[in-house]
Structures are given as C-alpha cells and as structure tokens.
Design an enzyme around this catalytic site. Structure first.
Site, PDB file in Angstrom:
ATOM      1  N   ASP A  67       0.816  -1.213   0.000  1.00  0.00           N
ATOM      2  CA  ASP A  67       0.000   0.000   0.000  1.00  0.00           C
ATOM      3  C   ASP A  67       0.854   1.269   0.000  1.00  0.00           C
ATOM      4  O   ASP A  67       2.070   1.215   0.217  1.00  0.00           O
ATOM      5  CB  ASP A  67      -0.946  -0.011   1.210  1.00  0.00           C
ATOM      6  CG  ASP A  67      -0.272  -0.468   2.503  1.00  0.00           C
ATOM      7  OD1 ASP A  67       0.970  -0.396   2.591  1.00  0.00           O
ATOM      8  OD2 ASP A  67      -0.981  -0.895   3.438  1.00  0.00           O
ATOM      9  N   ASP A 136      -7.318  -2.625  13.842  1.00  0.00           N
ATOM     10  CA  ASP A 136      -8.696  -3.002  13.485  1.00  0.00           C
ATOM     11  C   ASP A 136      -8.738  -4.299  12.666  1.00  0.00           C
ATOM     12  O   ASP A 136      -9.794  -4.649  12.136  1.00  0.00           O
ATOM     13  CB  ASP A 136      -9.389  -1.856  12.738  1.00  0.00           C
ATOM     14  CG  ASP A 136      -8.706  -1.500  11.413  1.00  0.00           C
ATOM     15  OD1 ASP A 136      -7.700  -2.150  11.062  1.00  0.00           O
ATOM     16  OD2 ASP A 136      -9.181  -0.575  10.734  1.00  0.00           O
ATOM     17  N   HIS A 138      -6.902  -4.978   9.941  1.00  0.00           N
ATOM     18  CA  HIS A 138      -6.639  -4.867   8.505  1.00  0.00           C
ATOM     19  C   HIS A 138      -5.323  -5.517   8.102  1.00  0.00           C
ATOM     20  O   HIS A 138      -4.390  -5.611   8.884  1.00  0.00           O
ATOM     21  CB  HIS A 138      -6.717  -3.412   8.012  1.00  0.00           C
ATOM     22  CG  HIS A 138      -5.627  -2.501   8.477  1.00  0.00           C
ATOM     23  ND1 HIS A 138      -5.833  -1.160   8.722  1.00  0.00           N
ATOM     24  CD2 HIS A 138      -4.308  -2.716   8.708  1.00  0.00           C
ATOM     25  CE1 HIS A 138      -4.699  -0.598   9.079  1.00  0.00           C
ATOM     26  NE2 HIS A 138      -3.758  -1.520   9.093  1.00  0.00           N
ATOM     27  N   GLU A 143      -9.542  -1.914   5.262  1.00  0.00           N
ATOM     28  CA  GLU A 143     -10.288  -1.561   6.457  1.00  0.00           C
ATOM     29  C   GLU A 143     -11.569  -2.402   6.563  1.00  0.00           C
ATOM     30  O   GLU A 143     -11.944  -3.082   5.600  1.00  0.00           O
ATOM     31  CB  GLU A 143     -10.617  -0.065   6.405  1.00  0.00           C
ATOM     32  CG  GLU A 143      -9.376   0.833   6.353  1.00  0.00           C
ATOM     33  CD  GLU A 143      -8.600   0.882   7.656  1.00  0.00           C
ATOM     34  OE1 GLU A 143      -8.438  -0.178   8.296  1.00  0.00           O
ATOM     35  OE2 GLU A 143      -8.145   1.970   8.044  1.00  0.00           O
TER      36      GLU A 143
HETATM   37  C1  GLP Z   1      -0.206   0.034   8.567  1.00  0.00           C
HETATM   38  C2  GLP Z   1       0.029  -0.786   7.312  1.00  0.00           C
HETATM   39  C3  GLP Z   1      -0.237  -2.252   7.570  1.00  0.00           C
HETATM   40  C4  GLP Z   1       0.486  -2.699   8.829  1.00  0.00           C
HETATM   41  C5  GLP Z   1       0.003  -1.904  10.014  1.00  0.00           C
HETATM   42  C6  GLP Z   1       0.616  -2.366  11.324  1.00  0.00           C
HETATM   43  O1  GLP Z   1      -1.550   0.284   8.777  1.00  0.00           O
HETATM   44  N1  GLP Z   1      -0.778  -0.362   6.207  1.00  0.00           N
HETATM   45  O2  GLP Z   1       0.193  -3.006   6.456  1.00  0.00           O
HETATM   46  O3  GLP Z   1       0.249  -4.065   9.044  1.00  0.00           O
HETATM   47  O4  GLP Z   1       0.347  -0.561   9.745  1.00  0.00           O
HETATM   48  O5  GLP Z   1       1.535  -1.454  11.809  1.00  0.00           O
HETATM   49  P1  GLP Z   1       2.520  -1.735  13.024  1.00  0.00           P
HETATM   50  O6  GLP Z   1       3.471  -2.797  12.574  1.00  0.00           O
HETATM   51  O7  GLP Z   1       3.214  -0.417  13.214  1.00  0.00           O
HETATM   52  O8  GLP Z   1       1.704  -2.151  14.169  1.00  0.00           O
END
Ligand code: GLP
Length: 262
Positions: A67, A136, A138, A143
């Site tokens: 993304d 959440d 995802h 989402e």
């Molecule tokens: C963002 C990314 C996700 C990732 C998530 C978790 O939202 N788009 O792909 O899994 O962060 O982040 P963290 O590893 O900082 O908890």
C-alpha cells in the site's frame, strides 16, 4: 494455516526474516510482497544484515508493497516509499526498477490501481507476501468491510488506523492522509504464500479474532484462513489470547517442516 509462537519479538522477527531469506535462496527471482509498520523494522534489519554479512542476493528479486498513502510523494518522510528506502532498499542490492509501490501521486488513481495489478501479473504473481496486522484487523489498508475478493483500489482510512499510524506524522492523527491505495484482500489471497507477523500485547485480541474467529470482512486478516499456505508468526505477548496455543507449540516442536527453525 500454521501459527508459530516465538518466545520474544526479536525471535519472531528473526524467523520471518529467515523464511524470506530461505525463499530467496531457493528462488533468486522471487516476487516478494512487502509490508510496512513498526513490526517490520526488525525483519528488514535482519535482511540487511544477511545481505551485508552473508551476501544474501536481492539482485533478481522483484518487490511489491501492499500500500501507499494518497497525496504523498516518495520524498515525504511519512510515505511508504520513504519507509522502504530507509528500512530496506538502500541497505540491500535490490534494483530500483524492481521495487514497486503504488504511486500515491498518480493523477488517475483508478488507472494506477489497475496498472499495479497488471505489474504484479506481468511478474508472474507474488510468491511470498509479508503482512502485518492493524489494530482493526486490517491487512494492507483493507479496512473493515473490505470485500474478501477486493483488488487493488483506493480506500478511506478509519480513525483507529490514522491514530495507530500517527507517530510517523508527528503524532497527530489529522496529519495522517485519509486515503490510501492498497492491494485488495483478493490480491493478497492470490499470493502463493502469506507470512503474517504480529508482536506485542496490543495485537493479542485482534490476532486471536483473525486467526481463530469467524471469517468476516470486518477483520480482513481473517480472510487468511482461506489461504492454502499461510504462516502466522507471533511472540508470546501477541499469542496471549490464542485458544489453540498448546497445539501450535506442538506443531513447531514436532513437524519436520519446522525442524531447522527450532
Ligand atoms: C499500517 C500498514 C499495515 C500494517 C500496520 C501495522 O496500517 N498499512 O500493512 O500491518 O500498519 O503497523 P505496526 O506494525 O506499526 O503495528
């Protein structure tokens, strides 16, 4: 699905990196799906070290990130292109033309989403997709209520996601872009193998729902239960609410596939 519980976050990150390195050694022209977030920093640190100390070769590897924020150029410190450059790309011998992220500045965003899918197809599909999990539930930026068959598209981000990612934008959720381009849940499920990494106590509740709860578009990570080859790596803290933990530990201790990683 296999759930592999490691004693610490450091060991979980090491195992994720070791599985990626093994895939790359087996197939040097691997098509590798990449993720961002704090969870991945340790994984990319290990891969950079393996490149430096053991000459792990990325020269033929192609990468596709899940993304990118809409409206941010690659020079913006909050962009995922910037994150990837700092965490991995500049530390290994990936060819710049082989690293792909959606273009968050594209004038025609839906054309960019279609082109991204086409680029993945042209490379023969993703061999191994690395994934984190959002608060959440995802994966990517899929989402709640993302269709389980969705493809790369624009997505509005929830308040919870913007709060979770605010640290990269000086701490204010309002400064986190409200929209992103993300691979769809269907795009992710098309990968030949998925590797989800989750560490820390704040992931325990959503992780248990995603892995052991019903498959629901409210928690896009739960769609991974449909995938024929998915490994979930967690530390003890993130595993705290898993009902089947004892069985998962047995798998790691007994199945031949995991012998080299015990
Ligand atoms: C963002 C990314 C996700 C990732 C998530 C978790 O939202 N788009 O792909 O899994 O962060 O982040 P963290 O590893 O900082 O908890």
């Amino acid at each position: 699905m296999d759930v592999i519980i490691q004693t610490t976050a450091a060991r979980a990150e090491w195992l994720a990196a070791a599985l990626i390195a093994k895939a790359l050694l087996t197939k040097p022209h691997l098509v590798l799906g990449l993720a961002t977030g704090r969870t991945m920093e340790g994984v990319y640190g290990h891969l950079a070290r393996l490149h430096r100390e053991q000459a792990l070769d990325f020269s033929r590897c192609r990468t596709f990130n899940l993304d990118e924020y809409i409206g941010l150029g690659s020079g913006h410190p909050g962009s995922y292109r910037h994150y990837m450059r700092e965490m991995l790309f500049r530390h290994v011998n990936l060819m710049p033309e082989n690293t792909h992220l959606p273009d968050g500045l594209a004038v025609d965003l839906s054309a960019e989403c279609e082109a991204y899918e086409a680029r993945i197809r042209a490379c023969g599909g993703i061999d191994l997709q690395l994934l984190g999990i959002g608060s959440d539930g995802h994966i990517g930026f899929n989402e709640p209520l993302s269709a389980l068959r969705s493809r790369t598209r624009e997505k509005g981000l929830t308040r919870a996601t913007r709060e979770q990612n605010a640290a990269m934008f000086g701490g204010n959720p309002e400064d986190v872009p409200a929209r992103a381009i993300t691979m769809g849940v269907g795009t992710i499920l098309d990968s030949r193998r998925c590797l989800l990494l989750a560490v820390g106590a704040d992931k325990a509740r959503i992780l248990a729902k995603a892995v052991e709860g019903p498959i629901t578009s409210m928690i896009s990570a739960s769609a991974l239960q449909l995938h024929a080859s998915c490994t979930v790596i967690v530390d003890e803290a993130a595993a705290a609410q898993l009902e089947g933990a004892e069985y998962y530990r047995w798998i790691l201790a007994n199945e031949p596939e995991w012998a080299e990683f015990r």
